[in-house]
Design a protein around this motif. Structure first.
Motif, PDB file in Angstrom:
ATOM      1  N   PHE A  51       0.812  -1.213   0.000  1.00 22.39           N
ATOM      2  CA  PHE A  51       0.000   0.000   0.000  1.00 22.39           C
ATOM      3  C   PHE A  51       0.847   1.265   0.000  1.00 22.39           C
ATOM      4  N   LYS A  52       2.104   1.150   0.391  1.00 17.42           N
ATOM      5  CA  LYS A  52       2.948   2.332   0.561  1.00 17.42           C
ATOM      6  C   LYS A  52       3.113   3.126  -0.734  1.00 17.42           C
ATOM      7  N   SER A  72      12.990   4.552   6.310  1.00 21.35           N
ATOM      8  CA  SER A  72      12.055   3.460   6.044  1.00 21.35           C
ATOM      9  C   SER A  72      12.753   2.122   6.201  1.00 21.35           C
ATOM     10  N   SER A  73      11.994   1.120   6.697  1.00 23.07           N
ATOM     11  CA  SER A  73      12.527  -0.244   6.740  1.00 23.07           C
ATOM     12  C   SER A  73      12.448  -0.916   5.384  1.00 23.07           C
ATOM     13  N   GLY A  74      11.804  -0.265   4.416  1.00 22.19           N
ATOM     14  CA  GLY A  74      11.826  -0.823   3.065  1.00 22.19           C
ATOM     15  C   GLY A  74      10.650  -0.483   2.190  1.00 22.19           C
ATOM     16  N   ASN A  75       9.422  -0.722   2.660  1.00 17.67           N
ATOM     17  CA  ASN A  75       8.269  -0.556   1.775  1.00 17.67           C
ATOM     18  C   ASN A  75       8.037   0.898   1.382  1.00 17.67           C
ATOM     19  N   PHE A  76       8.123   1.818   2.336  1.00 17.10           N
ATOM     20  CA  PHE A  76       7.944   3.218   1.968  1.00 17.10           C
ATOM     21  C   PHE A  76       9.122   3.707   1.143  1.00 17.10           C
ATOM     22  N   MET A  95      17.778   3.564   5.912  1.00 11.02           N
ATOM     23  CA  MET A  95      17.263   2.234   6.235  1.00 11.02           C
ATOM     24  C   MET A  95      18.034   1.619   7.399  1.00 11.02           C
ATOM     25  N   PRO A  96      17.346   0.935   8.321  1.00 15.19           N
ATOM     26  CA  PRO A  96      18.050   0.205   9.371  1.00 15.19           C
ATOM     27  C   PRO A  96      18.956  -0.863   8.773  1.00 15.19           C
ATOM     28  N   GLU A  97      20.100  -1.074   9.398  1.00 16.98           N
ATOM     29  CA  GLU A  97      21.002  -2.131   8.933  1.00 16.98           C
ATOM     30  C   GLU A  97      20.337  -3.502   8.989  1.00 16.98           C
ATOM     31  N   SER A  98      19.314  -3.643   9.832  1.00 21.15           N
ATOM     32  CA  SER A  98      18.610  -4.922   9.983  1.00 21.15           C
ATOM     33  C   SER A  98      17.501  -5.122   8.961  1.00 21.15           C
ATOM     34  N   SER A  99      17.322  -4.189   8.042  1.00 21.79           N
ATOM     35  CA  SER A  99      16.251  -4.315   7.046  1.00 21.79           C
ATOM     36  C   SER A  99      16.422  -5.576   6.210  1.00 21.79           C
ATOM     37  N   ALA A 100      15.299  -6.131   5.778  1.00 26.60           N
ATOM     38  CA  ALA A 100      15.338  -7.313   4.923  1.00 26.60           C
ATOM     39  C   ALA A 100      16.142  -7.014   3.662  1.00 26.60           C
ATOM     40  N   ARG A 101      17.034  -7.940   3.310  1.00 26.46           N
ATOM     41  CA  ARG A 101      17.901  -7.735   2.148  1.00 26.46           C
ATOM     42  C   ARG A 101      17.094  -7.488   0.881  1.00 26.46           C
ATOM     43  N   VAL A 102      15.968  -8.194   0.748  1.00 26.67           N
ATOM     44  CA  VAL A 102      15.142  -8.029  -0.450  1.00 26.67           C
ATOM     45  C   VAL A 102      14.615  -6.601  -0.553  1.00 26.67           C
ATOM     46  N   LYS A 103      14.345  -5.969   0.585  1.00 23.76           N
ATOM     47  CA  LYS A 103      13.829  -4.603   0.565  1.00 23.76           C
ATOM     48  C   LYS A 103      14.933  -3.600   0.256  1.00 23.76           C
ATOM     49  N   ILE A 104      16.124  -3.830   0.795  1.00 26.12           N
ATOM     50  CA  ILE A 104      17.256  -2.948   0.486  1.00 26.12           C
ATOM     51  C   ILE A 104      17.539  -2.966  -1.009  1.00 26.12           C
ATOM     52  N   GLU A 105      17.579  -4.162  -1.569  1.00 29.32           N
ATOM     53  CA  GLU A 105      17.877  -4.294  -2.995  1.00 29.32           C
ATOM     54  C   GLU A 105      16.768  -3.673  -3.853  1.00 29.32           C
ATOM     55  N   GLY A 297     -13.692  -6.810   6.299  1.00 33.41           N
ATOM     56  CA  GLY A 297     -12.682  -6.615   5.273  1.00 33.41           C
ATOM     57  C   GLY A 297     -11.315  -6.632   5.936  1.00 33.41           C
ATOM     58  N   VAL A 298     -10.479  -7.589   5.570  1.00 34.32           N
ATOM     59  CA  VAL A 298      -9.172  -7.799   6.201  1.00 34.32           C
ATOM     60  C   VAL A 298      -8.095  -7.270   5.265  1.00 34.32           C
ATOM     61  N   VAL A 299      -7.418  -6.203   5.663  1.00 32.41           N
ATOM     62  CA  VAL A 299      -6.427  -5.565   4.802  1.00 32.41           C
ATOM     63  C   VAL A 299      -5.085  -6.270   4.924  1.00 32.41           C
ATOM     64  N   ILE A 300      -4.595  -6.794   3.800  1.00 34.24           N
ATOM     65  CA  ILE A 300      -3.261  -7.385   3.703  1.00 34.24           C
ATOM     66  C   ILE A 300      -2.389  -6.311   3.062  1.00 34.24           C
ATOM     67  N   SER A 301      -1.530  -5.685   3.870  1.00 30.28           N
ATOM     68  CA  SER A 301      -0.923  -4.423   3.452  1.00 30.28           C
ATOM     69  C   SER A 301       0.252  -4.571   2.497  1.00 30.28           C
ATOM     70  N   GLY A 302       0.896  -5.750   2.447  1.00 28.41           N
ATOM     71  CA  GLY A 302       2.031  -5.896   1.546  1.00 28.41           C
ATOM     72  C   GLY A 302       2.557  -7.316   1.502  1.00 28.41           C
ATOM     73  N   GLY A 303       3.385  -7.577   0.482  1.00 28.75           N
ATOM     74  CA  GLY A 303       3.922  -8.924   0.294  1.00 28.75           C
ATOM     75  C   GLY A 303       5.416  -8.969   0.085  1.00 28.75           C
ATOM     76  N   ASN A 304       6.129  -7.925   0.518  1.00 29.83           N
ATOM     77  CA  ASN A 304       7.576  -7.869   0.287  1.00 29.83           C
ATOM     78  C   ASN A 304       8.334  -8.538   1.433  1.00 29.83           C
TER      79      ASN A 304
END
Length: 327
Positions: A51-52, A72-76, A95-105, A297-304
């Motif tokens: 959603f970001k 941002s940790s990644g999505n924004f 970004m935090p050093e602990s951010s998911a690698r997939v999000k950094i890339e 309605g159940v919001v699934i905000s992201g899949g990254n």
């Protein structure tokens, strides 16, 4: 809810042509399993995978500045980078050093410059302020506490209100509150009466504590929750002023329920969600009682989600015979 008439929170007209309408997924197996009449509202197919994009692109398309900085940790970060690419601007993401690698890339792949921060020793905000001092021409965008962010996210509330299927309740993840404040704004603008609930990690429950206390409460440090998108220290002040009136309640979701929710979405709805994105399903696992007899309605905000983490959450040894991840 109390709607701030002085702040219209209307998105840029340039935003809507770039949005993918949210996807509604009917998941009868998941509904039966949880014992709740529900449908999924998933932003996993939105541009940048969450959603970001609604918020990040609205910021980039709205401000006159040639450079936009955020933390941002990644999505924004991905969303802002994509928005800046549309607007012909430069994005810098702390970004935090602990951010998911997939999000950094992914942030880098969309053309943004990444600046790291060790959140164990300093805050994201202090590092972002340092970056801003070197770029006086830049706009500093909060990932959640920004009128332009709320306005961008309000498009999801408007889309929910326009759905043909009737519903009386919405559950959405809560971190800094930009998503829920946006949904509340969009629902209020259209006059939709649905009750709005937040779903927050129990380890990072500053929003729930704030709502209970009637005042904004901040955590001292970021919590090590699986839901990395909800590792905020507090709700944004703009969001708090909206959500203190708009939220019907907040469900605190234990880590085991977050992990289980990711697995349930995969096994019973054929949907890939990141842990933060699965928080609303986790809320139904943790506290289903308020939602019995309601159409939700159940919001699934992201899949990254980081592939290695996702594999661990779905590993055979983490699932029981019914296809549920172990709690």
């Amino acid at each position: 809810m109390r709607y701030p008439a002085a702040v219209p929170l209307v998105p840029s007209p340039a935003l809507r042509p770039h949005l993918r309408p949210t996807t509604v997924v009917h998941a009868p197996r998941l509904a039966r399993h949880l014992g709740v009449d529900l449908f999924l509202v998933t932003e996993t197919f939105q541009e940048t995978g969450s959603f970001k994009f609604r918020a990040g692109a609205n910021v980039a398309l709205s401000v006159p500045h040639p450079v936009v900085v955020t933390a941002s940790s990644g999505n924004f970060g991905q969303a802002l980078a994509a928005g800046c690419a549309l607007a012909g601007k430069r994005a810098i993401v702390v970004m935090p050093e602990s951010s998911a690698r997939v999000k950094i890339e992914a942030v880098r792949a969309r053309g943004a410059e990444v600046v790291f921060v060790d959140t164990r020793v300093r805050t994201r905000a202090s590092r972002a302020a340092e970056v801003m001092s070197a770029h006086p021409e830049a706009y500093l965008a909060s990932a959640y506490d920004d009128d332009l962010v709320i306005a961008g996210n309000s498009t999801l509330g408007e889309e929910l209100a326009a759905l043909a299927a009737p519903f009386d309740t919405v559950i959405a993840p809560v971190g800094g509150g930009g998503l829920t404040a946006g949904i509340a704004t969009g629902l209020a603008r259209t006059g939709h009466p649905a009750a709005l609930w937040g779903a927050e990690p129990q380890l990072a429950n500053d929003a729930a504590r704030s709502l209970a206390a009637g005042r904004l409460i901040a955590a001292a440090t970021e919590a090590p929750t699986l839901a990395d998108g909800a590792r905020t220290l507090s709700l944004g002040r703009r969001n708090w002023e909206l959500l203190r009136e708009a939220l019907a309640g907040i469900v605190e979701v234990p880590e085991a329920a977050i992990a289980e929710a990711v697995g349930l979405l995969f096994h019973l709805a054929n949907l890939k969600a990141e842990p933060t994105g699965a928080l609303a399903v986790g809320a139904l696992l943790a506290r289903p009682e308020p939602f019995r007899g309601r159409r939700v309605g159940v919001v699934i905000s992201g899949g990254n989600v980081d592939p290695a983490l996702y594999c661990r959450l779905l590993a055979p040894e983490a699932a029981d015979a019914n296809g549920r991840t172990a709690s």
